[in-house]
Design an enzyme around this catalytic site. Structure first.
Site, PDB file in Angstrom:
ATOM      1  N   ASP B  47       0.766  -1.176   0.024  1.00 36.15           N
ATOM      2  CA  ASP B  47      -0.145  -0.045  -0.242  1.00 36.15           C
ATOM      3  C   ASP B  47       0.851   1.226   0.057  1.00 36.15           C
ATOM      4  OD1 ASP B  47      -3.111   1.167   0.596  1.00 36.15           O
ATOM      5  OD2 ASP B  47      -1.762   1.886   1.924  1.00 36.15           O
ATOM      6  N   ARG B  48       0.695   2.035  -1.091  1.00 34.55           N
ATOM      7  CA  ARG B  48       1.404   3.466  -0.968  1.00 34.55           C
ATOM      8  C   ARG B  48       1.279   4.347   0.022  1.00 34.55           C
ATOM      9  NH1 ARG B  48      -0.588  -0.305  -3.874  1.00 34.55           N
ATOM     10  NH2 ARG B  48      -2.388   0.796  -4.430  1.00 34.55           N
ATOM     11  N   THR B  49      -0.163   4.371   0.391  1.00 29.71           N
ATOM     12  CA  THR B  49      -0.551   5.298   1.294  1.00 29.71           C
ATOM     13  C   THR B  49       0.167   5.132   2.665  1.00 29.71           C
ATOM     14  OG1 THR B  49      -2.524   5.862   0.263  1.00 29.71           O
ATOM     15  CG2 THR B  49      -2.328   6.442   2.223  1.00 29.71           C
ATOM     16  N   CYS B  82      -2.548   5.048 -11.049  1.00 31.56           N
ATOM     17  CA  CYS B  82      -2.314   5.284  -9.474  1.00 31.56           C
ATOM     18  C   CYS B  82      -1.435   6.415  -9.343  1.00 31.56           C
ATOM     19  CB  CYS B  82      -1.676   4.002  -9.178  1.00 31.56           C
ATOM     20  SG  CYS B  82      -1.449   4.063  -7.137  1.00 31.56           S
ATOM     21  N   ASN B  83      -2.254   7.436  -8.815  1.00 32.99           N
ATOM     22  CA  ASN B  83      -1.503   8.600  -8.524  1.00 32.99           C
ATOM     23  C   ASN B  83      -0.357   8.493  -7.523  1.00 32.99           C
ATOM     24  OD1 ASN B  83      -3.328  11.232  -9.735  1.00 32.99           O
ATOM     25  ND2 ASN B  83      -4.582   9.343  -9.360  1.00 32.99           N
ATOM     26  N   ALA B  85       1.427   5.848  -6.575  1.00 37.15           N
ATOM     27  CA  ALA B  85       2.489   5.161  -7.078  1.00 37.15           C
ATOM     28  C   ALA B  85       3.902   6.244  -7.863  1.00 37.15           C
ATOM     29  CB  ALA B  85       2.216   4.204  -8.060  1.00 37.15           C
ATOM     30  N   CYS B 196      -6.740  10.668  -7.444  1.00 37.75           N
ATOM     31  CA  CYS B 196      -6.545   9.281  -6.937  1.00 37.75           C
ATOM     32  C   CYS B 196      -7.470   8.495  -8.085  1.00 37.75           C
ATOM     33  CB  CYS B 196      -7.026   9.049  -5.587  1.00 37.75           C
ATOM     34  SG  CYS B 196      -7.114   7.351  -5.077  1.00 37.75           S
TER      35      CYS B 196
END
Lengths: 241, 241
Positions: B47-49, B82-83, B85, B196
């Site tokens: 998970d990027r966030t 995917c923003n 990323a 997003c």
């Protein structure tokens, strides 16, 4: 989870729909709970119907190259959301060492499962699939007899498929397929197979007078359950050999 | 045609939507007139966030492996729907020799193009993208200032994004995003970025009080036009370097 391989693009809208359905069918909270997927939308594969019906270019080399690509990229098995491409399944299987699902065998088994009283199955498919009798043997294994439309109705089905490929379903393609479904039922079909990936993009199952199996969804369900290891390859040998 | 590469799966519904839009945006008669596409739905990327905000696992190695896979499979360039990323774009670019589109730069340029009078751009994005100010520099290049929601509204946006990832848009996620859009406009935003990939799956652009740029569509349009050779890489250097 097993990595899903998809050789699609035949047509591309059907491939997009296939993956969207795989995602939608799996209700989980996080991205990471979805199976990884390598999809090759191999739009350059020569037209399957044109080869099966006429003197079109042979799609076999591109199909073989496509399954090779998806295997090399790391897929654990391959689904091909295109019925007609299954006329070339043996060549593709000979080229890879991972299983390639047989959509035709899966859909035939699904008819027998969902409509146990079925005997005579109407086939809504592309004209090439009809000509080579793609569904004949797989249906026979379940004691089922395929029923095909009259020539002029088959032409209407093919026109609807081309409509869907040329920009999506329309009122015209919908009506053509609804009329074809009714025609098959009038001829004696007690069940239907939507045996071309473009057909369920235009024809709603509820618009058929009898149970109409959406072959795309059958392939989606098997693909998802295989990737989630809800069953093993050994349990569906009929669809991987 | 150039072969499109897609590193998606972040989330998978956004990847499916991305490819469906690429197909729908190109009105041609035959499968073969669509560009080929290799899409890797790399759902296993951490998970990027969670990494950008907390102590989550670093997604960089999986992102790098994913772009490597898509390049090795034969893509001519890569789009990443995917923003968040894009916070790792430099590492990914260093790993491949084909161009990777910078969605953030493309979307920022699109705001300036579509809303020439814009000054203050509300950003509807995941909390990780907000924390690292992903849109700050790209917007500044166009003389634009990003405007972020208050903390409690940002939490509502993140909740909506998680809702969409967990099974699709709902009335609740829609309302959360509509309220957030209104909040940003109340704070002074004269335009919005849906920054997003899950946001445009829930928020309709017409439900925003000001012009809301759908970043997914911007990436779709650029991807399609590049693949069709309607322009060349040299013409969008700002988005590929």
């Amino acid at each position: 989870m097993r990595t899903i391989g998809v050789v699609g693009g035949m047509g591309p809208a059907a491939a997009a729909d296939f993956y969207a359905r795989v995602v939608a069918a799996h209700c989980v909270l996080r991205d990471q709970d979805h199976p990884p997927c390598i999809m090759y939308s191999a739009t350059q594969v020569p037209d399957r119907t044109a080869f099966l019906l006429e003197n079109g270019a042979d799609p076999t080399p591109e199909l073989v190259a496509s399954v090779n690509l998806v295997e090399a990229a790391g897929a654990d098995f391959i689904a091909i959301p295109c019925n007609s491409a299954h006329a070339f399944l043996a060549s593709m299987r000979a080229a890879v060492s991972i299983p390639i699902l047989d959509m035709i065998a899966l859909v035939s088994a699904e008819v027998a499962r969902v409509v146990p009283q079925a005997r005579c199955v109407g086939v809504l498919a592309a004209s090439g699939s009809v000509k080579v009798g793609l569904y004949d043997k797989p249906l026979k294994k379940h004691g089922l007899v395929p029923l095909y439309p009259d020539f002029e109705v088959q032409d209407e089905i093919m026109a609807a498929i081309k409509d869907v490929k040329a920009g999506g379903a329309s009122e015209i393609s919908d009506q053509r397929l609804i009329a074809a479904a009714k025609h098959l039922c009038d001829k004696g079909a007690d069940s239907l197979i939507m045996g071309c990936t473009e057909v369920p993009l235009a024809l709603a199952a509820e618009d058929s007078p009898v149970v109409a199996i959406d072959g795309n969804q059958t392939l989606v369900d098997t693909t998802l359950r295989l990737s989630l290891r809800q069953f093993d390859f050994e349990e569906i040998l009929y669809a991987i050999r």
